[in-house]
Design an enzyme around this catalytic site. Structure first.
Site, PDB file in Angstrom:
ATOM      1  CG  HIS A  40     -15.759  19.237  12.033  1.00 36.58           C
ATOM      2  ND1 HIS A  40     -15.053  20.418  11.931  1.00 36.58           N
ATOM      3  CD2 HIS A  40     -14.862  18.245  11.789  1.00 36.58           C
ATOM      4  CE1 HIS A  40     -13.788  20.149  11.638  1.00 36.58           C
ATOM      5  NE2 HIS A  40     -13.645  18.837  11.538  1.00 36.58           N
ATOM      6  CB  SER A  75     -10.906  19.010   9.687  1.00 37.10           C
ATOM      7  OG  SER A  75     -10.837  18.522  11.003  1.00 37.10           O
ATOM      8  CD  GLU A 125     -16.299  23.744  13.032  1.00 34.03           C
ATOM      9  OE1 GLU A 125     -16.268  22.569  12.622  1.00 34.03           O
ATOM     10  OE2 GLU A 125     -16.037  24.712  12.298  1.00 34.03           O
TER      11      GLU A 125
END
Length: 512
Positions: free
Chosen positions: A430, A215, A338
């Site tokens: 995610h 990320s 995600e």
């Protein structure tokens, strides 16, 4: 498929297998040194089954007082052995939300510029490959003390793992008059220089350093690839669901500083901010509008690395045009869904979708292109997929395409295994790939995110590929390089496999 997972008590050095008695609980482990001398003073770690963990080692002075917005300064030397058996303070004062996928402890204190070293063999003769991990959190949160970043499995397989703390949010990224730009980027570089100068004493090889992050941490890897000052500090990169739309351009950084002053009433100057408490700075930061639906383009984070013309010469669009990034092996990829969960929770109808997407900067032509790329998908799911594609998937794909087009070693993946945990709605969301890559399926918080029985064979395969990449600069025979000719991509799933050009339907919109 990638090479079979490396044995739990044996790891590879070059072509030969070496078994560490330290991993088997024998008397040799008992004699393993738990005190190491760094360039600034001795540190004591904690012996574990897979080696020794040294936690909270300072790599720079605490950024407090006159140093709060300064470039990182080398730590003051010490003579007494520093106890490094507990995690040090974190820059995070509060999590991004009440509940986060990754357990992210906040530890109070000023000495946030510290790092953790997990090593299987703290001997200068070991010369083991090194993985430096930079945590995520949108550049405003996150913690290097997460149990999901423990180095046990990497140590078991002959890799030294270093996890790094750095300044966040206002203190790390806001453009401030009277302070250097990109202070957090300077923190990352200072940590890498510490690794270069000290990691041999912990059994690592400073010539075999791979930088990885997820990320915002993946965005850090990309920013470091663009920073000439970091060019000789690592030899390979792993970008996991990375925020690679950053570095922003200078105008975006200036607008963020102007917005900060307008919203908070406080000038974006070192003089105005230096003496505020951490809680006061957090309150100011909380007043800034978060990125996402209803705000500006969600791919643009306000507090993030930016092209200052010196440390980072160019923003991402210019970097992709010029190729002025490190010519190194790059492993890059993303999850299938995600941020789909966030959109699904909003229950957007077909009639509401155009307005919601317009707020994200998606025009009707782009919406039509996404409908072609994802046929038969409902409004909420399509909104979530567009968010995922705009923020992570599309930008990462562009980086992979550019890196490969220039003949640079590139490996692309998509993580598609879907969680069985109720809160994750059957998505490959995610963060869910990390416990597999770190081979930590029994760590705190994994069951809540992944479900009761995440597949160990998938963790074995992903982790083995990472170990191979850190050791050799290549994830193994079963994972071909991504090239413009074949576009071979690893699909991490219950039955992992490689696929040729799996994003042909998305390419037109991702590369537009």
């Amino acid at each position: 498929m990638p090479a079979a997972p490396i044995g739990r008590r044996t790891f590879l050095l070059g072509a030969g297998a070496v078994t560490l008695a330290a991993c088997s609980g024998t008397s040799e482990q008992d004699s393993m040194p738990d005190v190491v001398r760094t360039a600034h003073g001795p540190v004591r770690g904690q012996r574990r089954e897979t080696g020794v963990a040294f936690l909270g080692i300072p790599f720079a002075r605490p950024p407090a007082g006159e140093l709060r917005f300064a470039a990182p300064a080398p730590p003051a030397p010490w003579t007494d052995t520093l106890d490094c058996t507990r995690y040090g303070p974190t820059a995070q004062r509060k999590q991004l939300s009440t509940v986060t996928t990754i357990p992210e402890p906040s530890i109070p204190g000023d000495a946030v510029l510290n790092l953790n070293v997990f090593t299987p063999d703290p001997s200068p003769d070991a010369k083991l490959p090194v993985l430096v991990w930079i945590h995520g959190g949108g550049f405003v949160a996150g913690s290097p003390a997460s149990p999901w970043y423990d180095g046990a499995a990497f140590n078991r397989d002959g890799v030294v793992l270093v996890s790094v703390g750095y300044r966040l949010g206002i203190e790390g990224f806001l453009q401030i008059d009277g302070a250097p730009d990109n202070r957090a980027v300077l923190d990352w570089i200072a940590a890498l220089r510490w690794v270069r100068d000290n990691i041999a004493s912990f059994g690592g090889d400073p010539e075999k350093v791979t930088v990885a992050g997820q990320s915002a941490g993946g965005g850090a890897v990309w920013a470091l690839m663009a920073a000439p000052a970091a060019r000789d500090l690592f030899r390979a990169g792993i970008c996991v669901s990375g925020a690679v739309t950053q570095p922003n351009d200078r105008a975006t950084a200036a607008a963020a500083a102007e917005s900060f002053t307008r919203i908070t009433g406080v000038p974006a100057t070192a003089a105005a901010l230096r003496d505020m408490s951490g809680d006061q700075l957090q309150q100011l930061q909380d007043k800034l509008s978060p990125p996402g639906p209803g705000g500006a383009n969600p791919a643009t984070l306000q507090l993030a690395p930016f092209a200052d013309g010196t440390l980072i010469p160019e923003p991402t669009p210019a970097l992709l045009a010029s190729g002025a990034t490190a010519d190194i092996p790059l492993l890059i990829g993303f999850t299938r869904h995600e941020f789909n969960m966030a959109a699904a929770a909003q229950h957007i109808s077909d009639a509401e979708a155009p307005a919601a997407l317009a707020a994200m900067g998606v025009d009707s032509a782009t919406l039509d292109a996404y409908r072609v790329a994802y046929p038969g998908v409902g409004a909420s799911e399509l909104l979530g997929q567009i968010m995922s594609d705009m923020i992570i998937r599309g930008p990462s794909y562009r980086v992979a395409e550019d890196h490969a087009r220039r003949g640079r070693p590139t490996w692309l993946y998509e993580f598609t295994w879907t969680s069985t945990a109720p809160d994750y709605r059957g998505t490959a969301a995610h963060c869910l790939d990390l416990p597999f890559a770190f081979d930590l399926l029994h760590a705190q918080g994994v069951t809540a995110a992944e479900g009761d029985a995440p597949p160990q064979p998938l963790a074995d395969a992903m982790h083995a590929a990472w170990v191979s990449f850190v050791r050799d600069g290549d994830p193994g025979r079963g994972w071909p390089r991504y090239t413009p000719d074949t576009r071979e991509t690893m699909i991490w799933a219950a039955q992992s496999h490689t696929a040729a050009d799996p994003f042909a339907a998305q390419r037109a919109v991702w590369l537009r």
